[in-house]
Design an enzyme around this catalytic site. Structure first.
Site, PDB file in Angstrom:
ATOM      1  N   ARG A   5       0.853  -1.196   0.000  1.00 40.29           N
ATOM      2  CA  ARG A   5       0.000   0.000   0.000  1.00 40.29           C
ATOM      3  C   ARG A   5       0.886   1.242   0.000  1.00 40.29           C
ATOM      4  NH1 ARG A   5      -3.233   2.757   4.813  1.00 40.29           N
ATOM      5  NH2 ARG A   5      -4.304   4.334   3.580  1.00 40.29           N
ATOM      6  N   HIS A  52      -3.166  10.971   1.341  1.00 40.32           N
ATOM      7  CA  HIS A  52      -2.713  10.609   2.687  1.00 40.32           C
ATOM      8  C   HIS A  52      -2.116  11.874   3.318  1.00 40.32           C
ATOM      9  CE1 HIS A  52      -1.440   6.958   5.241  1.00 40.32           C
ATOM     10  NE2 HIS A  52      -1.158   8.023   5.963  1.00 40.32           N
ATOM     11  N   GLU A 111      -7.951   8.163   6.493  1.00 40.39           N
ATOM     12  CA  GLU A 111      -8.297   8.690   7.817  1.00 40.39           C
ATOM     13  C   GLU A 111      -8.846  10.112   7.793  1.00 40.39           C
ATOM     14  OE1 GLU A 111      -5.022   8.126  10.506  1.00 40.39           O
ATOM     15  OE2 GLU A 111      -5.212   5.953  10.442  1.00 40.39           O
ATOM     16  N   ASN A 145      -8.258   1.132   9.593  1.00 39.24           N
ATOM     17  CA  ASN A 145      -6.959   1.336  10.257  1.00 39.24           C
ATOM     18  C   ASN A 145      -7.193   1.171  11.756  1.00 39.24           C
ATOM     19  OD1 ASN A 145      -6.128   2.075   7.716  1.00 39.24           O
ATOM     20  ND2 ASN A 145      -5.590   4.179   8.238  1.00 39.24           N
ATOM     21  N   TYR A 194      -5.331   0.625  15.551  1.00 42.88           N
ATOM     22  CA  TYR A 194      -4.094   0.616  16.330  1.00 42.88           C
ATOM     23  C   TYR A 194      -4.273   0.215  17.783  1.00 42.88           C
ATOM     24  CZ  TYR A 194      -1.418   2.577  12.509  1.00 42.88           C
ATOM     25  OH  TYR A 194      -0.790   2.738  11.306  1.00 42.88           O
ATOM     26  N   GLU A 244      -4.258  -0.606   7.951  1.00 46.12           N
ATOM     27  CA  GLU A 244      -3.126  -0.232   8.802  1.00 46.12           C
ATOM     28  C   GLU A 244      -3.268  -0.888  10.160  1.00 46.12           C
ATOM     29  OE1 GLU A 244      -2.151   3.934   9.396  1.00 46.12           O
ATOM     30  OE2 GLU A 244      -2.549   4.359   7.279  1.00 46.12           O
TER      31      GLU A 244
HETATM   32  C1  GAL Z   1      -2.035   6.667  10.943  1.00 49.13           C
HETATM   33  C2  GAL Z   1      -1.520   7.258   9.658  1.00 49.13           C
HETATM   34  C3  GAL Z   1      -0.182   6.755   9.254  1.00 49.13           C
HETATM   35  C4  GAL Z   1       0.765   6.505  10.400  1.00 49.13           C
HETATM   36  C5  GAL Z   1       0.079   5.798  11.558  1.00 49.13           C
HETATM   37  C6  GAL Z   1       0.917   5.612  12.789  1.00 49.13           C
HETATM   38  O1  GAL Z   1      -2.914   7.567  11.548  1.00 49.13           O
HETATM   39  O2  GAL Z   1      -2.413   6.966   8.610  1.00 49.13           O
HETATM   40  O3  GAL Z   1       0.329   7.640   8.305  1.00 49.13           O
HETATM   41  O4  GAL Z   1       1.459   7.615  10.737  1.00 49.13           O
HETATM   42  O5  GAL Z   1      -1.077   6.471  11.915  1.00 49.13           O
HETATM   43  O6  GAL Z   1       0.768   6.655  13.685  1.00 49.13           O
END
Ligand code: GAL
Length: 469
Positions: A73, A118, A163, A305, A307, A372
């Site tokens: 990607r 992005h 995002e 995405n 995290y 992500e």
């Molecule tokens: C996301 C973003 C990425 C990367 C990731 C880690 O919000 O799309 O570019 O930075 O966080 O913080």
């Protein structure tokens, strides 16, 4: 079991890796401007050179091959292709660069997933109002059509905007991302609205003019934490969690996947807060016009995405007009969750499984790509990054359970990120890569982390099991 054609990927974004900020006719973007202002980014760092992928692309390709990825990607720099943001002037050198990247990937049997936007708006468009201006949607649509036309014969997976929630909030409410505006409680909703309009216009363009021939799929990448009530039996916490989910995931997913409009909870929370603060204008959350392309149905898959996770209770407002007050939800960490390098990233692999289940139930069982997911390192370099190895194996196990036990239609997983890179306001201090990049050695050498080897092993194992190799 992962499906045979499961996408095993890793991601990057143009501004974070390319460098070459003025090379070969590229125009400036809002991130160039932002980083060149004092006090914006950690130690005044910037992406002028970053990983220099603009010149060292072949090195990145070696990394991709070492991992055994099936997909990669990347994002296109709008201002590298169209320096003033419009198709009046096309920068052929930019077109050549991305043509080479895409062709090289395909020659190595790696499918590109391409993000059009992005975070890096051409500065020339920011000067005309940027994402706050209604006209931006048409500019974006024209740019998207240019990209579909130029690269769509070879690119089959498209992300329009990455995002939107982060661009809107961090860039226009908190001012910690480009363009650095702090207009709490107003601008972010407008920006989010124009991003949805822009995304929908681009999807309709693809659908009407390119889909039949190119046979690709288009979506937008929505970020969300997994959120759950601090006290599972407390009604206030449950309601706060619902509000919080609506203000992050629902803000963009609800209009696209469910109704064509914002979630009612979101509008009523914003409007009742306006009333409380004596703001009597129109709703701060704009309305979609019936004369414009519909928003509903403008995603061919769900791009997520993910995290981290949070526990939620009411509160956290600023006492004035701001998104936090509208949302009335305070997020806290569960002390049992380990923290990765950065304080916001608590490691909660099972949160991804729960979020996938929620997406399946709420958005009508869409095909999902996890676009992500990653783990950051900060402080002294650790090539033997055991904690990140565990993070990836635990997380991928949760994805496997989501597929096998919960029946979620997950089609791919993209680790963030292929390389250590420019991590926005944190500069180079935060490292998300599967490959370490030495930003001090002049050559920007790439070295695989132990977690890169671990990810390669996982990919190999599942490819073997499914007979994909
Ligand atoms: C996301 C973003 C990425 C990367 C990731 C880690 O919000 O799309 O570019 O930075 O966080 O913080």
């Amino acid at each position: 079991m992962f499906p045979l054609d499961f996408a095993w990927g890793a991601g990057t974004a143009a501004y974070q890796i390319e460098g070459g900020w003025q090379a070969d006719g590229k125009g400036p973007s809002i991130w160039d401007t932002f980083c060149h202002e004092k006090g914006r980014v950690f130690k005044e760092q910037n992406g002028d050179v970053a990983c220099n992928s603009f010149e060292l692309w072949e090195k990145d390709l070696e990394c991709i091959q070492l991992l055994g990825l099936t997909h990669y990607r990347l994002s296109l720099s709008w201002a590298r292709l169209l320096p003033d943001g419009t198709a009046r002037h096309v920068n052929q050198k930019g077109v050549q660069y991305y043509n080479k990247v895409i062709d090289d990937l395909r020659a190595c049997n790696v499918s590109p997933m391409v993000t059009l936007y992005h975070f890096d708006l051409p500065q020339a468009l920011q000067d005309q109002g940027g994402w706050k201006s209604s006209a931006i949607a048409t500019y974006f649509d024209n740019y998207a059509k240019f990209c579909f036309q130029t690269f769509g014969d070879r690119v089959k997976l498209w992300i329009t905007i990455n995002e939107p929630q982060v661009c809107a909030k961090l860039g226009h409410e908190d001012g910690i991302h480009a363009p650095g505006l702090k207009e709490p409680g107003i601008a972010a909703y407008l920006v989010g609205h124009n991003m949805l309009r822009a995304h929908a216009m681009a999807w309709h363009s693809y659908n009407s003019f390119y889909r039949a021939k190119q046979k690709g799929a288009v979506s937008l990448a929505i970020n969300s934490d997994w959120l759950e009530p601090l006290h599972p039996d407390c009604h206030e916490d449950i309601a706060a969690t619902e509000r919080d989910l609506v203000f992050t995931l629902g803000w963009f997913a609800w209009p696209v996947f469910v109704t064509g409009d914002y979630p009612e909870i979101m509008r009523s929370a914003i409007d009742s807060q306006s009333k409380k603060l004596g703001y009597h204008g129109n709703s701060r959350l704009p309305r979609f016009s019936k004369d414009e392309p519909a928003i509903l149905g403008t995603a061919d898959f769900f791009a997520l995405n993910y995290y981290t996770s949070r526990k939620v209770k009411p509160g956290g407002g600023c006492g004035q007009m701001c998104m936090k007050s509208d949302r009335d939800a305070e997020e806290v960490l569960d002390p049992s969750w380990p923290i990765s390098g950065v304080s916001w990233l608590a490691v909660v692999p099972h949160g991804l499984r729960k979020l996938l289940q929620y997406i399946k139930d709420t958005f009508n069982n869409p095909a999902v790509y996890i676009t992500e997911n990653g783990f950051s390192q900060i402080g002294p370099l650790q090539i033997e990054d055991i904690q990140r190895c565990k993070f990836y194996s635990d997380t991928i196990l949760e994805v496997a359970k989501a597929i096998e036990e919960d029946g979620v239609n997950v089609r791919g997983y993209f680790a963030w990120s292929l390389l250590d890179n420019f991590e926005w306001a944190d500069g180079f201090s935060v490292r998300f890569g599967l490959f370490h990049v030495d930003f001090c050695d002049g050559k920007l050498s790439r070295t695989i982390y132990r977690s890169g080897r671990e990810y390669a092993k996982i990919i190999m194992k599942y490819k073997r099991e499914t007979g994909a190799q």
